[in-house]
Design an enzyme around this catalytic site. Structure first.
Site, PDB file in Angstrom:
ATOM      1  N   THR A  93       0.876  -1.177   0.000  1.00 55.19           N
ATOM      2  CA  THR A  93       0.000   0.000   0.000  1.00 55.19           C
ATOM      3  C   THR A  93       0.909   1.221   0.000  1.00 55.19           C
ATOM      4  O   THR A  93       1.623   1.457   0.979  1.00 55.19           O
ATOM      5  CB  THR A  93      -0.888   0.026   1.258  1.00 55.19           C
ATOM      6  OG1 THR A  93      -1.648  -1.181   1.298  1.00 55.19           O
ATOM      7  CG2 THR A  93      -1.838   1.216   1.217  1.00 55.19           C
ATOM      8  N   LYS A 168      -7.801   1.493  -3.204  1.00 55.41           N
ATOM      9  CA  LYS A 168      -7.503   1.070  -1.817  1.00 55.41           C
ATOM     10  C   LYS A 168      -7.680   2.235  -0.837  1.00 55.41           C
ATOM     11  O   LYS A 168      -8.330   2.100   0.200  1.00 55.41           O
ATOM     12  CB  LYS A 168      -6.075   0.531  -1.780  1.00 55.41           C
ATOM     13  CG  LYS A 168      -5.463   0.397  -0.413  1.00 55.41           C
ATOM     14  CD  LYS A 168      -5.613  -0.975   0.179  1.00 55.41           C
ATOM     15  CE  LYS A 168      -5.096  -0.976   1.615  1.00 55.41           C
ATOM     16  NZ  LYS A 168      -5.298  -2.216   2.293  1.00 55.41           N
ATOM     17  N   LYS A 243      -1.923   5.098   8.437  1.00 58.59           N
ATOM     18  CA  LYS A 243      -1.100   5.165   7.221  1.00 58.59           C
ATOM     19  C   LYS A 243      -1.987   5.386   5.995  1.00 58.59           C
ATOM     20  O   LYS A 243      -1.734   6.259   5.168  1.00 58.59           O
ATOM     21  CB  LYS A 243      -0.313   3.852   7.067  1.00 58.59           C
ATOM     22  CG  LYS A 243       0.439   3.768   5.755  1.00 58.59           C
ATOM     23  CD  LYS A 243       1.038   2.392   5.498  1.00 58.59           C
ATOM     24  CE  LYS A 243       1.543   2.342   4.054  1.00 58.59           C
ATOM     25  NZ  LYS A 243       2.153   1.066   3.684  1.00 58.59           N
TER      26      LYS A 243
END
Ligand code: NAD
Length: 298
Positions: A93, A168, A243
């Site tokens: 990611t 995402k 994050k």
């Protein structure tokens, strides 16, 4: 059977590489840490001395690394050692800009590239049930799909380079904001004398319904499998949610998108993590909202 290189054998990478071995592929892996290399070797991954050695002769290369800078550094190091025309997939990611830069570097080296971040966590990585959100050409996706199917149950082509990362972070921004809203509602209900069970019964079948409520309820009881029932052990750690929310804010700033709830969610998780709860499940933020896990004043 394909020859697959796997770079980054951490919490996610190790079980993903193990599933590729189980599916019959010859997997050569590399990680900077000896402990990760040794653990992966026990699952049948052949350990290389360096990433460049792992990718030499590989049909496909996968990376599963912490952040954009690691991906750029790693791809820069190994790309010219990978066979021309090989498939290079990043499952980490990372920020959308780094993902696009990685695609450009891959194209310049003659590779077919895909960004393919995952959801499903360590449990999904071990069970081979991850969802992959993919960005890249139709050709890259078509070649990657049968490989990714060894590690996941949903493989979605979201669009061109960077579209997987975009999907995402947009998804996780919805998740962060709905989890906070759900936690606020349960904390308010407690103060109003409304039982958690009653709120769940109403909201789970009404317009307040969401995944955060019905699959991951932040109070113990209504959804027995949710982390709230095991003292908020992750699950999905708050530090990882932070994050992803920060990546969403970075992306929003870079394109001028207005995301006030995403920004609030990032700030709240930053406070929660700074108070020492980065390792708690992200639904544990309810304790913060109740005021039971606020940092002691200095
Ligand atoms: P991790 O820290 O456990 O593993 C990362 C590994 O990469 C480490 O073992 C590290 O030594 C290695 N590494 C770093 N730089 C390297 C390099 N240049 N060459 C080789 N190895 C290198 O992290 P993780 O939990 O496995 O997460 C990996 C990625 O997956 C992250 O981007 C994370 O955001 C994403 N992700 C994690 C989860 C989760 O639940 N853990 C869920 C979804 C997505």
């Amino acid at each position: 059977m394909s020859k697959i290189a796997f770079i980054g054998l951490g919490n996610m990478g190790a079980p993903m590489a193990a599933n590729l071995v189980k599916a019959g592929h010859a997997v050569m892996g590399f990680d900077l840490l000896e402990a990760q290399r040794a653990a992966a070797a026990l699952t049948g991954v052949t350990i290389a001395g360096a990433a460049r050695q792992a990718v030499a002769g590989a049909d496909a290369v996968l990376t599963m690394l912490p952040a954009g800078r690691h991906v750029i550094a790693s791809w820069t190091e190994f790309l010219d050692a990978a066979p021309k025309g090989s498939l290079v997939i990043d499952c980490s990611t990372i920020d959308v800009d780094s993902a696009k830069r990685a695609h450009e570097a891959g194209a310049a080296a003659g590779a077919l590239t895909l960004d393919a971040p995952v959801s499903g966590g360590v449990g999904g990585a071990s069970a081979g049930t991850l969802t992959f959100m993919c960005g890249g050409s139709t050709e890259a996706f078509a070649r990657a799909k049968p490989i990714l199917e060894n590690m996941g149950k949903r493989i979605v082509h979201c669009g061109g380079p960077g579209a997987g990362q975009a999907a995402k972070i947009c998804n996780n921004m919805i998740l962060g904001a709905t989890m906070i809203a759900t936690c606020e509602a349960f904390a308010l209900a407690e103060k109003l004398g409304l039982s958690a069970r009653a709120l769940f019964e109403v909201a789970s079948t009404s317009s307040g319904q969401s995944w955060s409520l019905t699959s991951y309820c932040p109070v113990p009881g209504p959804v027995p499998a949710s982390p709230a029932n095991r003292d908020y052990k992750p699950g999905f750690a708050a530090s990882l949610m932070l994050k992803d929310l920060r990546l969403a804010q970075e992306a929003a700033t870079s394109v001028g998108a207005v995301t006030p709830l995403g920004a609030e969610a990032a700030q709240l998780y930053a406070l929660f993590v700074a108070a020492g709860h980065g390792g708690d499940d992200f639904s544990g933020v309810i304790n913060f909202l109740r005021g039971t896990k606020i940092p002691a004043p200095n």
